[in-house]
Design a protein around this motif. Structure first.
Motif, PDB file in Angstrom:
ATOM      1  N   GLU A 139      13.199  57.129 -28.885  1.00  0.00           N
ATOM      2  CA  GLU A 139      14.331  58.061 -28.853  1.00  0.00           C
ATOM      3  C   GLU A 139      14.965  58.096 -27.461  1.00  0.00           C
ATOM      4  OE1 GLU A 139      17.123  60.356 -30.420  1.00  0.00           O
ATOM      5  OE2 GLU A 139      15.451  59.636 -31.609  1.00  0.00           O
ATOM      6  N   ARG A 149      12.073  50.150 -33.745  1.00  0.00           N
ATOM      7  CA  ARG A 149      13.292  50.832 -34.204  1.00  0.00           C
ATOM      8  C   ARG A 149      14.430  49.828 -34.103  1.00  0.00           C
ATOM      9  NH1 ARG A 149      15.167  56.634 -31.988  1.00  0.00           N
ATOM     10  NH2 ARG A 149      13.189  57.109 -32.981  1.00  0.00           N
ATOM     11  N   SER A 173       7.513  57.281 -30.981  1.00  0.00           N
ATOM     12  CA  SER A 173       8.857  57.616 -31.445  1.00  0.00           C
ATOM     13  C   SER A 173       9.651  58.320 -30.353  1.00  0.00           C
ATOM     14  CB  SER A 173       8.793  58.502 -32.694  1.00  0.00           C
ATOM     15  OG  SER A 173       8.270  57.769 -33.771  1.00  0.00           O
ATOM     16  N   GLN A 176      16.942  54.869 -26.966  1.00  0.00           N
ATOM     17  CA  GLN A 176      18.173  54.928 -27.734  1.00  0.00           C
ATOM     18  C   GLN A 176      19.197  55.845 -27.056  1.00  0.00           C
ATOM     19  OE1 GLN A 176      17.757  55.675 -31.927  1.00  0.00           O
ATOM     20  NE2 GLN A 176      19.920  56.163 -32.163  1.00  0.00           N
ATOM     21  N   GLU A 230      17.499  55.666 -37.566  1.00  0.00           N
ATOM     22  CA  GLU A 230      17.033  56.814 -38.347  1.00  0.00           C
ATOM     23  C   GLU A 230      15.554  56.729 -38.701  1.00  0.00           C
ATOM     24  OE1 GLU A 230      19.703  54.925 -39.710  1.00  0.00           O
ATOM     25  OE2 GLU A 230      21.236  56.146 -38.751  1.00  0.00           O
ATOM     26  N   ARG A 231      14.987  55.539 -38.561  1.00  0.00           N
ATOM     27  CA  ARG A 231      13.601  55.361 -39.000  1.00  0.00           C
ATOM     28  C   ARG A 231      12.840  54.478 -38.018  1.00  0.00           C
ATOM     29  NH1 ARG A 231      11.466  52.471 -44.468  1.00  0.00           N
ATOM     30  NH2 ARG A 231       9.299  52.997 -44.131  1.00  0.00           N
TER      31      ARG A 231
END
Length: 71
Positions: free
Chosen positions: A16, A45, A12, A19, A32-33
């Motif tokens: 992140e 994602r 994750s 992103q 968001e998930r």
């Protein structure tokens, strides 16, 4: 115009970071998930992205073979 992007990362935190890099040049929605990868390690994602309004590209075309069509 909106495009959909799927990020496939080992964690994750890595998703992140990817992103965050995309957000420096594009308008980004979603993220968001995280979803676990099927039959493997890592996460997926999903994002929707588009060019910022200020950076919209406008094209103009002229036809040199038919000058009467120039605008």
């Amino acid at each position: 115009m909106t495009a959909r992007i799927r990020i496939m990362a080992d964690s994750s935190a890595e998703a992140e970071a990817i992103q965050a890099a995309l957000e420096t040049v594009l308008d980004v929605a979603g993220g968001e998930r995280d979803y676990p990868m099927r039959n493997g390690f890592g996460v997926r994602r999903y994002l929707e992205v588009r060019l910022p309004q200020a950076g919209t590209v406008r094209a103009r075309a002229t036809r040199i073979d038919r000058p009467e069509l120039k605008r």
